[in-house]
Scaffold this active site. Structure first.
Site, short mmCIF file in Angstrom:
data_model
loop_
_atom_site.label_atom_id
_atom_site.label_comp_id
_atom_site.label_asym_id
_atom_site.label_seq_id
_atom_site.Cartn_x
_atom_site.Cartn_y
_atom_site.Cartn_z
N GLY A 58 0.78 -1.24 0.00
CA GLY A 58 0.00 0.00 0.00
C GLY A 58 0.80 1.28 0.00
N ASP A 113 1.55 3.16 4.73
CA ASP A 113 0.45 3.82 4.04
C ASP A 113 -0.60 4.29 5.05
OD1 ASP A 113 -0.20 1.20 4.72
OD2 ASP A 113 -1.12 0.71 2.80
N ASP A 116 -3.55 1.64 11.42
CA ASP A 116 -4.90 1.37 11.90
C ASP A 116 -4.78 0.92 13.36
OD1 ASP A 116 -7.55 0.53 12.15
OD2 ASP A 116 -7.52 -0.85 10.48
N LYS A 144 -5.30 6.37 11.87
CA LYS A 144 -6.65 6.27 12.46
C LYS A 144 -6.49 6.28 13.98
CE LYS A 144 -8.68 3.45 8.74
NZ LYS A 144 -9.23 2.12 8.38
N PHE A 165 -12.98 2.80 6.06
CA PHE A 165 -12.14 2.03 5.14
C PHE A 165 -11.91 2.85 3.88
CE2 PHE A 165 -11.23 -1.04 1.80
CZ PHE A 165 -10.19 -1.75 2.40
N VAL A 166 -10.65 3.12 3.57
CA VAL A 166 -10.32 3.97 2.42
C VAL A 166 -9.51 3.22 1.38
CG1 VAL A 166 -10.43 6.15 3.73
CG2 VAL A 166 -8.27 4.90 3.60
N ASP A 172 -5.71 -0.50 -1.46
CA ASP A 172 -6.63 -1.31 -2.26
C ASP A 172 -7.82 -1.83 -1.47
OD1 ASP A 172 -5.19 -3.23 -0.65
OD2 ASP A 172 -5.91 -4.77 -2.02
N ARG A 178 -5.77 0.65 -6.18
CA ARG A 178 -4.45 1.22 -5.85
C ARG A 178 -4.07 2.36 -6.78
NH1 ARG A 178 -2.19 -2.10 -2.05
NH2 ARG A 178 -2.43 -4.35 -2.33
P1 5GP Z 1 -2.73 -2.28 11.26
O1 5GP Z 1 -1.68 -3.36 11.37
O2 5GP Z 1 -2.27 -0.92 11.76
O3 5GP Z 1 -4.04 -2.68 11.91
O4 5GP Z 1 -3.09 -2.14 9.75
C1 5GP Z 1 -2.17 -1.67 8.86
C2 5GP Z 1 -2.43 -2.18 7.46
O5 5GP Z 1 -3.80 -2.52 7.27
C3 5GP Z 1 -2.13 -1.10 6.46
O6 5GP Z 1 -0.78 -1.11 6.08
C4 5GP Z 1 -3.10 -1.43 5.34
O7 5GP Z 1 -2.50 -2.37 4.48
C5 5GP Z 1 -4.27 -2.09 6.04
N1 5GP Z 1 -5.37 -1.09 6.25
C6 5GP Z 1 -5.75 -0.54 7.43
N2 5GP Z 1 -6.77 0.31 7.27
C7 5GP Z 1 -7.04 0.31 5.93
C8 5GP Z 1 -7.97 1.03 5.12
O8 5GP Z 1 -8.77 1.86 5.55
N3 5GP Z 1 -7.92 0.77 3.78
C9 5GP Z 1 -7.06 -0.13 3.23
N4 5GP Z 1 -7.12 -0.30 1.90
N5 5GP Z 1 -6.16 -0.81 3.96
C10 5GP Z 1 -6.14 -0.58 5.31
#
Ligand code: 5GP
Length: 187
Positions: A58, A113, A116, A144, A165-166, A172, A178
């Site tokens: 991403g 990218d 979350d 976030k 969710f974006v 993607d 993407r």
């Molecule tokens: P985390 O490990 O912080 O929970 O999530 C990180 C990864 O989850 C990001 O690098 C991304 O790949 C995916 N992700 C989290 N939120 C989103 C979102 O809103 N949209 C998309 N496309 N991917 C997300």
């Protein structure tokens, strides 16, 4: 959230698989925020010869735009991690492609990218610490804050968003979206 939506209101919805997404953050706004972060990184790290570790897939567009704005010596490397299936986090992170560059006694900057829950960031942070990095900084296009569950500081943030969710600008939905130059959110 409001300002992004107002500026993008004239644009149309996109359909990816079975879901519709509406415009959320325009390319111009993204560019402005990325250049602000590039300025901050330059001010802080121009003399540290940092290694930028880009989290694929991403982050590829964000990283490409960001590093073109950095006018100081640095190295750039890539790791591929995955924690997501569909629109919900599985909570699992798998390292797919590992690091080959030397990280010992270096300043390392993680380029994400989107942060979350922070699971991916924490995993990579631990890995880099284990590999002897002297200083680890973290930079992300999107953050976030309401979803974040970890304590590692996110040092450079282009934009904070709510728990939506974006897609677009590298992000993607199950493989699609993407290549969109703007960022879209679930409609
Ligand atoms: P985390 O490990 O912080 O929970 O999530 C990180 C990864 O989850 C990001 O690098 C991304 O790949 C995916 N992700 C989290 N939120 C989103 C979102 O809103 N949209 C998309 N496309 N991917 C997300």
């Amino acid at each position: 959230m409001g300002i992004f939506a107002i500026f993008a209101s004239h644009m149309s919805l996109v359909t990816l698989h079975n879901k519709q997404f509406k415009p959320y953050i325009l390319a111009d706004v993204i560019h402005e925020r990325v250049s602000q972060v590039a300025g901050n990184l330059s001010a802080d790290l121009k003399n540290s010869f940092p290694l930028f570790v880009v989290v694929l897939n991403g982050s590829f567009i964000f990283a490409a735009d960001l590093v073109k704005m950095l006018k100081f010596p640095c190295e750039i490397s890539f790791v591929k991690l995955s924690s997501y299936e569909g629109t919900g986090s599985t909570g699992k992170v798998h390292e797919i492609i590992g690091l080959t560059e030397t990280t010992e006694n270096r300043t390392v900057v993680i380029i994400e990218d989107i942060v979350d829950t922070g699971t991916t960031l924490e995993k990579l942070h631990d890995l880099l610490k284990h590999k002897g990095a002297e200083q680890i900084k973290t930079a992300t296009l999107l953050f976030k804050p309401m979803a974040y569950k970890k304590t590692i500081p996110v040092d450079y943030i282009c934009m904070e968003i709510p728990n939506d969710f974006v897609v677009g600008y590298g992000l993607d939905y199950n493989g699609l979206g993407r290549n969109l130059k703007d960022i879209y959110v679930l409609a």
